[in-house]
Every structure is written in structure tokens, then in C-alpha cells.
Design a protein around this motif. Structure first.
Motif, PDB file in Angstrom:
ATOM      1  N   MET A   1      16.801   7.013  33.041  1.00 25.61           N
ATOM      2  CA  MET A   1      17.386   5.985  32.630  1.00 25.61           C
ATOM      3  C   MET A   1      18.999   5.974  33.321  1.00 25.61           C
ATOM      4  O   MET A   1      19.554   5.035  33.741  1.00 25.61           O
ATOM      5  CB  MET A   1      17.210   5.254  31.429  1.00 25.61           C
ATOM      6  CG  MET A   1      18.026   4.209  31.156  1.00 25.61           C
ATOM      7  SD  MET A   1      17.588   3.594  29.463  1.00 25.61           S
ATOM      8  CE  MET A   1      18.942   2.384  29.230  1.00 25.61           C
ATOM      9  N   LEU A   2      19.664   7.178  32.754  1.00 27.62           N
ATOM     10  CA  LEU A   2      20.917   7.262  33.157  1.00 27.62           C
ATOM     11  C   LEU A   2      21.518   8.231  34.051  1.00 27.62           C
ATOM     12  O   LEU A   2      22.642   8.665  34.109  1.00 27.62           O
ATOM     13  CB  LEU A   2      22.059   7.360  31.615  1.00 27.62           C
ATOM     14  CG  LEU A   2      21.805   6.422  30.547  1.00 27.62           C
ATOM     15  CD1 LEU A   2      22.450   6.963  29.191  1.00 27.62           C
ATOM     16  CD2 LEU A   2      22.425   5.088  31.290  1.00 27.62           C
ATOM     17  N   GLU A   3      20.399   8.485  34.755  1.00 30.33           N
ATOM     18  CA  GLU A   3      20.631   9.607  35.739  1.00 30.33           C
ATOM     19  C   GLU A   3      21.701   9.403  36.627  1.00 30.33           C
ATOM     20  O   GLU A   3      22.511  10.251  37.188  1.00 30.33           O
ATOM     21  CB  GLU A   3      19.424   9.719  36.485  1.00 30.33           C
ATOM     22  CG  GLU A   3      17.929  10.261  35.815  1.00 30.33           C
ATOM     23  CD  GLU A   3      17.469   9.274  35.172  1.00 30.33           C
ATOM     24  OE1 GLU A   3      17.422   8.126  35.795  1.00 30.33           O
ATOM     25  OE2 GLU A   3      16.443   9.427  34.125  1.00 30.33           O
TER      26      GLU A   3
END
Length: 77
Positions: A1-3
Motif C-alpha cells: 500500500m505505501l510502497e
């Protein structure tokens, strides 16, 4: 999700309030101030209060804390 999350670091190219105050002192006072600043037995609030009472300088305890911890703008100059 926050890659792909990226945070832009804001760099302030100027010294913090502690360094600005330090640079305004005479050589003798610089040594005294540095000795107190580096003393772990002197609290941030105690140093701030002493400066305010003795020199009428307003240097916040949070500014002193950030400078001591290397979290102020000085560490990024």
C-alpha cells in the motif's frame, strides 16, 4: 500500500536559534555556554530559564532539546 510513499525533506540552510545565540557570544561566554549546553545534568528547561533570567534571552527549551539531540537545522547544514 505505501510502497511508493515519498517524503520530501525540507532543508533549512540556516542555523537554529541555539547556534545563532552561540555565535553572538564573546569567546569566553561561548566556552561557558558550550560547557553548560553539553552538561547532561542541566535540563533543557533549566538552561532556558537561566538564560532568560540572567541574560534576558528567550531560547525555548524545545530548541535546546532539538539542538542537543541533533534534530535541529544545524545537523543538516
Amino acid at each position: 500500500m505505501l510502497e511508493n510513499l515519498k517524503i520530501k525533506v525540507q532543508r533549512r540552510p540556516y542555523p537554529c536559534a541555539v547556534r545563532t545565540f552561540y555565535e553572538s557570544l564573546s569567546e569566553a561566554d561561548k566556552q561557558i555556554f558550550m560547557d553548560v549546553l553539553c552538561d547532561p545534568n542541566v535540563s533543557h528547561n533549566g538552561l532556558s530559564r537561566a538564560l532568560r533570567e540572567q541574560t534576558n534571552t528567550r531560547l525555548a527549551d524545545t530548541s535546546i532539546a532539538k539542538h542537543r539531540q541533533g534534530l535541529c537545522s544545524c545537523s543538516r547544514i
